[in-house]
Scaffold this motif. Structure first.
Motif, PDB file in Angstrom:
ATOM      1  N   UNK A 592      29.057  76.131   6.617  1.00 37.81           N
ATOM      2  CA  UNK A 592      28.605  76.925   7.759  1.00 37.81           C
ATOM      3  C   UNK A 592      28.041  78.265   7.285  1.00 37.81           C
ATOM      4  N   UNK A 593      28.691  78.885   6.305  1.00 42.45           N
ATOM      5  CA  UNK A 593      28.166  80.134   5.750  1.00 42.45           C
ATOM      6  C   UNK A 593      26.803  79.904   5.108  1.00 42.45           C
ATOM      7  N   UNK A 594      26.709  78.806   4.373  1.00 40.76           N
ATOM      8  CA  UNK A 594      25.423  78.456   3.750  1.00 40.76           C
ATOM      9  C   UNK A 594      24.346  78.259   4.805  1.00 40.76           C
ATOM     10  N   UNK A 595      24.689  77.570   5.893  1.00 46.34           N
ATOM     11  CA  UNK A 595      23.726  77.298   6.953  1.00 46.34           C
ATOM     12  C   UNK A 595      23.269  78.591   7.622  1.00 46.34           C
ATOM     13  N   UNK A 596      24.207  79.494   7.889  1.00 49.48           N
ATOM     14  CA  UNK A 596      23.848  80.777   8.507  1.00 49.48           C
ATOM     15  C   UNK A 596      22.882  81.566   7.621  1.00 49.48           C
ATOM     16  N   UNK A 597      23.177  81.600   6.338  1.00 50.16           N
ATOM     17  CA  UNK A 597      22.301  82.328   5.417  1.00 50.16           C
ATOM     18  C   UNK A 597      20.945  81.642   5.288  1.00 50.16           C
ATOM     19  N   UNK A 598      20.978  80.338   5.377  1.00 47.11           N
ATOM     20  CA  UNK A 598      19.732  79.568   5.312  1.00 47.11           C
ATOM     21  C   UNK A 598      18.849  79.890   6.524  1.00 47.11           C
ATOM     22  N   UNK A 599      19.456  79.908   7.712  1.00 44.02           N
ATOM     23  CA  UNK A 599      18.687  80.231   8.924  1.00 44.02           C
ATOM     24  C   UNK A 599      18.219  81.681   8.860  1.00 44.02           C
ATOM     25  N   UNK A 600      19.093  82.567   8.392  1.00 43.14           N
ATOM     26  CA  UNK A 600      18.714  83.987   8.267  1.00 43.14           C
ATOM     27  C   UNK A 600      17.499  84.143   7.375  1.00 43.14           C
TER      28      UNK A 600
END
Length: 713
Positions: A592-600
């Motif tokens: 989830x952290x990876x996904x958030x940073x990816x979207x950011x």
């Protein structure tokens, strides 16, 4: 990985400007799949980089190969051109010229553009190679080897610097590792190829082979390499460079000619020694006033640097002295072919590569290093004493064992010396201190080859005179003729051949005996090294700094960049995201952290396409997407996920945590007065690494953590 690796330019400011919506940084077609890629296809961009890197590797291969390929050809060269007394200068001329030229190439490349300078270096190297192949006597060959060395120094330092122009910081460790692999390969291939060309073609092909390879490299560089020309003004220390080269030359001339060509007490030797002393004083005076000194004298105020410099000198002395004269022992005394002499030397090279790699990795991971220079110098001294035991009747197994011990000793100390120098100096001196350690090894190599040659030639002359005294020999078979051409031993009467071969054997092996006390000096000095705690960003150097015979000068920024890129890829993928999630104060899934940073980073993400593109299993991406939606960190727009205002804040904190973890590795370099280029490097690496494919947060075996955001978030 390609997408993130080469999106550095467009993502450079992502840290300060969180995306507000879909398509902020990449188009939807870009992530949709291979069929939708356009003209700015990152795969195509990476292909162009790989072609350019390949051409640079060819240039590096030429320069690295010429450090080792000549050794197995030397006995044949002496037989053809004569001049055994000056055999050492075939190696020394190249070493001195490349060592002296290296800092100039680096700074001129900064000032006038590296591509142009790299092409000039290739041309100079190829001219030197062609002239070496055409040499008709030993003085010509020595002079042309110096020309080769001038170009070789540029090939090594500029090829490494151009990597920094071509690829973003996080990729540099990987690409510079390729250059290290070239050095490792040439250590093995050099003696073998030298023997093959000498035996099946001619020793001249040791030099001619550079021409087609160099022309290919030159053509590819001209057509494919496109790098920005950034003009960085330098106050180049021409006088300091000239003086330090002149001092080294005087010392090497005294060592090689004293007691051999000229008597130790002769006016010429005394004059050279006095000239060397005067030039040393002049060098110190010039360096005190130089704006950018080639070797800052303040480094010698650091005890660790001074001791490491002396030990580096000892290692170079032993390593290159032995590598130059072992092929002569194998071919003349053991009677093996030039090719097989290269094969016989493989245990030494293997021992060096293995122990160098292992010791560097152990030090990088444990932070404990003092045992290695102590053990390395001790094993090197033992190896030299074992080499002294070699003789006419030594078996292949015995020789291989002795060569292996010697190589293991050298490898134990070589990597570690660079590490401890990097650890001992301030950030602004990191680059020049690193090249300084290798500089002293190079000077030691030049000095060692010269001293070995002087001792060998003197001992051989005395022993051949004793063996042949009173013997009636055909014209052209006297002591001088045997020194000039070892091949004519086969023309001697059968009764004389064994004592003449024995004279060669003892003359060479006595050299190793005389070198052993020098290694013991290094052993004693190693005990005085103070084992300071290693900085987090000090990692095992690549083989260009370990195996190169001339200093590979990189800026302090480039050194830290290499280290952080190595460390960034060493951490486990899931562990990275667990670490930054905990540091930011959240209990999100790593994915989830990876996904958030990816979207950011990219403004949006479509879970199915993201799974296909990144290689992360779809169920892991969907589980992460569900969690960020449930917590109000992202919302759906059609099939895509975009960040909510709350999600932007969480992603910012995660990115900040990643930046803090990178900065933590810099230790005391990340103080209140940290340099702006370090701040820029950390921000740039953070931008490249956050949410990248290279750090997919997936491991089957790790269970899912608790799923609750901490209160107040």
């Amino acid at each position: 990985m390609a997408e993130d690796a080469h999106g550095g330019a467009e993502d450079a400011n992502v840290r300060g400007t969180p995306p507000g919506g879909r398509g902020s940084h990449i188009s939807r077609d870009h992530a949709a799949g291979p069929g939708a890629r356009g003209a700015d296809d990152p795969k195509r961009m990476e292909g162009g980089v790989l072609v350019s890197i390949g051409a640079l590797l060819l240039g590096m291969l030429l320069a690295a190969l010429d450090q080792t390929i000549v050794s197995t050809a030397l006995p044949t060269i002496v037989s053809d051109l004569g001049g055994l007394d000056h055999l050492s200068w075939v190696v020394t001329a190249y070493l001195l010229a490349s060592t002296a030229a290296t800092p100039l190439w680096g700074k001129l490349g900064d000032q006038y553009g590296r591509k142009k300078l790299f092409q000039v270096a290739v041309v100079i190297f190829l001219i030197g190679s062609a002239l070496c192949g055409m040499a008709q006597d030993m003085p010509q060959l020595i002079a042309f080897r110096a020309v080769q060395g001038l170009g070789g120094g540029g090939l090594i330092v500029l090829s490494m610097a151009i990597v920094g122009d071509l690829v973003p910081p996080r990729e540099r460790g990987r690409y510079q590792g390729l250059f290290g692999a070239v050095f490792g390969a040439t250590s093995v291939l050099g003696p073998l190829l030298g023997g093959l060309f000498t035996e099946h073609l001619s020793w001249r092909w040791v030099f001619y082979i550079n021409l087609p390879v160099g022309i290919v490299a030159l053509a590819v560089i001209a057509g494919v390499l496109h790098i920005p020309v950034r003009s960085t003004r330098h106050t180049i220390d021409y006088l300091g460079t000239f003086l330090i080269a002149a001092v080294a030359t005087c010392l090497v001339l005294v060592a090689s000619l004293g007691g051999n060509t000229w008597a130790w007490g002769s006016p010429r030797i005394i004059g050279l020694a006095v000239l060397g002393a005067v030039l040393t004083v002049a060098f110190v005076a010039v360096e005190r006033r130089a704006a950018e000194p080639v070797l800052p004298l303040k480094l010698f105020g650091i005890r660790t640097f001074t001791l490491a410099a002396v030990i580096s000198f000892v290692v170079g002395f032993a390593m290159f002295g032995a590598m130059t004269y072992l092929p002569t022992f194998l071919q003349v005394v053991q009677g093996v072919s030039p090719t097989m002499s290269g094969v016989h030397m493989l245990p030494m090279v293997a021992g060096l590569l293995v122990s160098s790699t292992v010791s560097g990795q152990i030090v990088s991971r444990t932070g404990r290093w003092k045992v290695f220079p102590i053990a390395g110098t001790a094993v090197t001294a033992l190896g030299l004493l074992l080499l002294h035991r070699l003789g006419v009747d030594s078996s292949t197994g015995e020789m291989s064992a002795y060569f292996l011990v010697f190589g293991l000793g050298l490898g134990l100390v070589m990597q570690v010396l660079v590490l401890i120098v990097q650890n001992a100096v301030s950030y602004e001196d990191l680059g020049v201190a690193t090249s300084g350690a290798t500089f002293f090894r190079s000077i030691g190599a030049s000095f060692g080859v010269a001293v070995f040659g002087s001792v060998f030639a003197g001992r051989l002359s005395d022993r051949l005179t004793d063996v042949l005294r009173g013997q009636e020999l055909p014209p052209g078979l006297g002591a001088d003729a045997l020194k000039s051409d070892p091949k004519i031993i086969s023309e001697l009467p059968a009764a004389l051949r064994p004592p003449v071969v024995e004279a060669y054997a003892t003359s060479i092996t006595d050299v190793f005996l005389y070198a052993a006390p020098v290694a013991l000096v290094g052993f004693v000095l190693a005990w005085f090294l103070r084992e300071d705690r290693l900085r987090g960003s000090v990692t095992a150097p690549d083989a260009t700094q370990t195996l190169a015979s001339n200093p590979v000068e990189r800026s302090s920024y480039d050194e830290v960049c290499r280290a952080l890129s190595v460390l960034g890829t060493r951490e486990g993928r899931r562990q990275i995201y667990e670490k930054i999630t905990a540091r930011a104060g959240y209990d999100l899934l790593p994915a989830a952290s990876w996904l958030l940073l990816r979207i950011r980073r990219h403004g949006w993400a479509e879970p199915t396409a993201l799974s296909e593109h990144s290689g992360v299993p779809l169920r892991v991406v969907i589980e992460a997407a569900r969690q960020v939606e449930e917590r109000g960190l992202a919302l759906r727009e059609g099939h895509d996920l975009v960040l909510t205002e709350k999600g932007c804040g969480v992603a910012e904190e995660l990115a900040g945590a990643r930046e803090e973890s990178l900065a933590e590795l810099l230790g005391d370099w990340w103080g209140p007065d940290r340099p702006t280029d370090l701040v820029r490097l950390v921000a740039e690496l953070n931008s490249e690494l956050c949410g990248s494919d290279a750090e997919q947060p997936y491991e089957e075996s790790v269970p899912r953590p608790a799923g609750r955001v901490r209160p107040g978030r």
